[in-house]
Design a protein around this motif. Structure first.
Motif, PDB file in Angstrom:
ATOM      1  N   TYR A 276       0.828  -1.195   0.000  1.00  0.00           N
ATOM      2  CA  TYR A 276       0.000   0.000   0.000  1.00  0.00           C
ATOM      3  C   TYR A 276       0.866   1.251   0.000  1.00  0.00           C
ATOM      4  O   TYR A 276       1.964   1.259   0.542  1.00  0.00           O
ATOM      5  CB  TYR A 276      -0.946   0.015   1.201  1.00  0.00           C
TER       6      TYR A 276
ATOM      7  N   ARG B  93      -8.248   1.083 -15.517  1.00  0.00           N
ATOM      8  CA  ARG B  93      -8.661   0.292 -14.362  1.00  0.00           C
ATOM      9  C   ARG B  93      -7.446  -0.133 -13.539  1.00  0.00           C
ATOM     10  O   ARG B  93      -7.488  -0.132 -12.306  1.00  0.00           O
ATOM     11  CB  ARG B  93      -9.474  -0.918 -14.787  1.00  0.00           C
ATOM     12  N   ALA B  94      -6.367  -0.502 -14.214  1.00  0.00           N
ATOM     13  CA  ALA B  94      -5.152  -0.903 -13.500  1.00  0.00           C
ATOM     14  C   ALA B  94      -4.573   0.286 -12.725  1.00  0.00           C
ATOM     15  O   ALA B  94      -4.170   0.135 -11.562  1.00  0.00           O
ATOM     16  CB  ALA B  94      -4.126  -1.451 -14.485  1.00  0.00           C
TER      17      ALA B  94
ATOM     18  N   ALA C 235      -5.004   1.936  -3.826  1.00  0.00           N
ATOM     19  CA  ALA C 235      -4.043   1.400  -2.867  1.00  0.00           C
ATOM     20  C   ALA C 235      -3.153   2.489  -2.280  1.00  0.00           C
ATOM     21  O   ALA C 235      -2.300   2.200  -1.440  1.00  0.00           O
ATOM     22  CB  ALA C 235      -3.187   0.330  -3.540  1.00  0.00           C
TER      23      ALA C 235
ATOM     24  N   ARG D 128       1.414  -8.539  -6.951  1.00  0.00           N
ATOM     25  CA  ARG D 128       0.218  -9.204  -6.430  1.00  0.00           C
ATOM     26  C   ARG D 128      -0.928  -9.150  -7.425  1.00  0.00           C
ATOM     27  O   ARG D 128      -1.675 -10.122  -7.587  1.00  0.00           O
ATOM     28  CB  ARG D 128      -0.188  -8.560  -5.105  1.00  0.00           C
ATOM     29  N   ARG D 129      -1.067  -8.018  -8.111  1.00  0.00           N
ATOM     30  CA  ARG D 129      -2.153  -7.846  -9.080  1.00  0.00           C
ATOM     31  C   ARG D 129      -1.764  -8.263 -10.501  1.00  0.00           C
ATOM     32  O   ARG D 129      -2.564  -8.185 -11.410  1.00  0.00           O
ATOM     33  CB  ARG D 129      -2.599  -6.373  -9.099  1.00  0.00           C
ATOM     34  N   ARG D 130      -0.517  -8.693 -10.671  1.00  0.00           N
ATOM     35  CA  ARG D 130       0.029  -9.108 -11.976  1.00  0.00           C
ATOM     36  C   ARG D 130      -0.132  -7.996 -13.020  1.00  0.00           C
ATOM     37  O   ARG D 130      -0.726  -8.193 -14.077  1.00  0.00           O
ATOM     38  CB  ARG D 130      -0.627 -10.395 -12.439  1.00  0.00           C
ATOM     39  N   LEU D 131       0.459  -6.855 -12.677  1.00  0.00           N
ATOM     40  CA  LEU D 131       0.419  -5.695 -13.559  1.00  0.00           C
ATOM     41  C   LEU D 131       1.838  -5.286 -13.936  1.00  0.00           C
ATOM     42  O   LEU D 131       2.796  -5.628 -13.250  1.00  0.00           O
ATOM     43  CB  LEU D 131      -0.275  -4.516 -12.858  1.00  0.00           C
TER      44      LEU D 131
ATOM     45  N   ALA E  81       2.915  -8.776 -15.470  1.00  0.00           N
ATOM     46  CA  ALA E  81       1.737  -9.158 -16.251  1.00  0.00           C
ATOM     47  C   ALA E  81       2.097 -10.253 -17.256  1.00  0.00           C
ATOM     48  O   ALA E  81       3.266 -10.469 -17.584  1.00  0.00           O
ATOM     49  CB  ALA E  81       1.184  -7.936 -16.985  1.00  0.00           C
TER      50      ALA E  81
ATOM     51  N   PHE F  58       2.671  -4.351  -4.962  1.00  0.00           N
ATOM     52  CA  PHE F  58       1.262  -4.301  -5.365  1.00  0.00           C
ATOM     53  C   PHE F  58       1.109  -4.785  -6.813  1.00  0.00           C
ATOM     54  O   PHE F  58       0.200  -5.550  -7.127  1.00  0.00           O
ATOM     55  CB  PHE F  58       0.720  -2.877  -5.206  1.00  0.00           C
ATOM     56  N   ALA F  59       2.022  -4.343  -7.686  1.00  0.00           N
ATOM     57  CA  ALA F  59       1.971  -4.750  -9.096  1.00  0.00           C
ATOM     58  C   ALA F  59       2.161  -6.262  -9.217  1.00  0.00           C
ATOM     59  O   ALA F  59       1.480  -6.916 -10.026  1.00  0.00           O
ATOM     60  CB  ALA F  59       3.040  -4.018  -9.899  1.00  0.00           C
TER      61      ALA F  59
ATOM     62  N   ALA G  94      -6.621   0.987  -9.681  1.00  0.00           N
ATOM     63  CA  ALA G  94      -6.325   0.066  -8.582  1.00  0.00           C
ATOM     64  C   ALA G  94      -5.124   0.563  -7.785  1.00  0.00           C
ATOM     65  O   ALA G  94      -5.120   0.511  -6.552  1.00  0.00           O
ATOM     66  CB  ALA G  94      -6.075  -1.337  -9.130  1.00  0.00           C
TER      67      ALA G  94
END
Length: 181
Positions: free
Chosen positions: A86, A145-146, A153, A126-129, A133, A123-124, A149
Motif C-alpha cells: 500500500y 482500471r489498472a 491502494a 500481487r495484481r500481476r500488472l 503481467a 502491489f503490481a 487500482a
C-alpha cells in the motif's frame, strides 16, 4: 435470560483498558473510543458527568506509562501497510482512522515515502500488472482500471502509470520509478 452487567466504576474501567492495551496494538484515540463504547453499553457508577473526563485521564495515564504509544503504533502500521503493497496515501488514511496526530505520524510518513517504490512493485506483483503481467495492456480502459487500482491502494498517479506501462518481464528501474513518485 442474561442479567444486565453492573455499571462501570473507575477501577473496572482501568481493568478493561489494561486488558485492551495488552491484547491489541492501539492508540490513545482507539483506547478512548473503546472505553466510551463500554460506558455506553454498561453505564457509569461514579459521579454524574465524570465519565468522559475519567476516560481521557485514563488514556493520558496509559500514554504516560507507555502502554500506548501513538508514534510507535504509526511507524509499525506504516511498515506493515508498505510491506503489503500500500502507498503513502493509504498509510495516512489508516493513521487518521486510528486517531494518530500529525506530530506522531511524521516518522511513519517517512517510512511510507521511503518504501513507496517497493510497495508499488509489490502491489503490481500481487495484481500481476506491469512487469509482472502476462501481456501488455493494450485496451485504454483496462489500463485506466489498472491505474485506478494503484490509486485506491494509495500510490501516486505518476508511479502507477509508469509501472503499468512497463513491458511484461522487464526489470523495473527503481531509480527512475523513485523520481516519478
Amino acid at each position: 435470560m442474561k442479567r444486565p452487567r453492573p455499571p462501570l466504576d473507575s477501577a473496572q474501567m482501568e481493568a478493561l483498558a489494561l486488558r485492551y492495551a495488552e491484547r491489541f496494538a492501539t492508540t490513545r484515540a482507539k483506547l478512548a473510543a473503546y472505553l466510551h463504547r463500554k460506558l455506553r453499553e454498561r453505564g457509569w457508577a461514579g459521579e454524574e458527568g465524570a465519565a468522559p473526563r475519567a476516560v481521557e485521564e485514563l488514556a493520558d495515564k496509559f500514554a504516560q506509562r507507555g502502554y500506548v504509544n501513538d508514534r510507535l503504533y504509526a511507524e509499525a502500521k506504516a511498515r506493515d501497510l508498505t510491506l503489503r503493497g500500500y502507498g503513502s496515501r493509504r498509510v495516512d488514511q489508516a493513521l487518521r482512522v486510528a486517531g494518530v496526530g500529525d506530530a506522531d505520524a511524521g516518522s511513519a510518513r517517512e517510512v511510507a515515502s521511503e518504501g513507496a517504490v517497493d510497495a508499488a512493485l509489490k502491489f503490481a506483483a500481487r495484481r500481476r500488472l506491469g512487469p509482472y503481467a502476462q501481456a501488455v495492456i493494450e485496451d485504454p480502459r483496462a489500463r485506466q482500471r489498472a491505474i485506478a487500482a494503484f490509486l485506491r491502494a494509495g500510490h501516486s498517479f505518476a508511479l502507477a502509470e509508469a509501472i503499468v506501462r512497463l513491458e511484461p518481464g522487464a526489470e523495473p528501474d527503481r531509480d527512475d520509478l523513485a523520481e516519478r513518485r
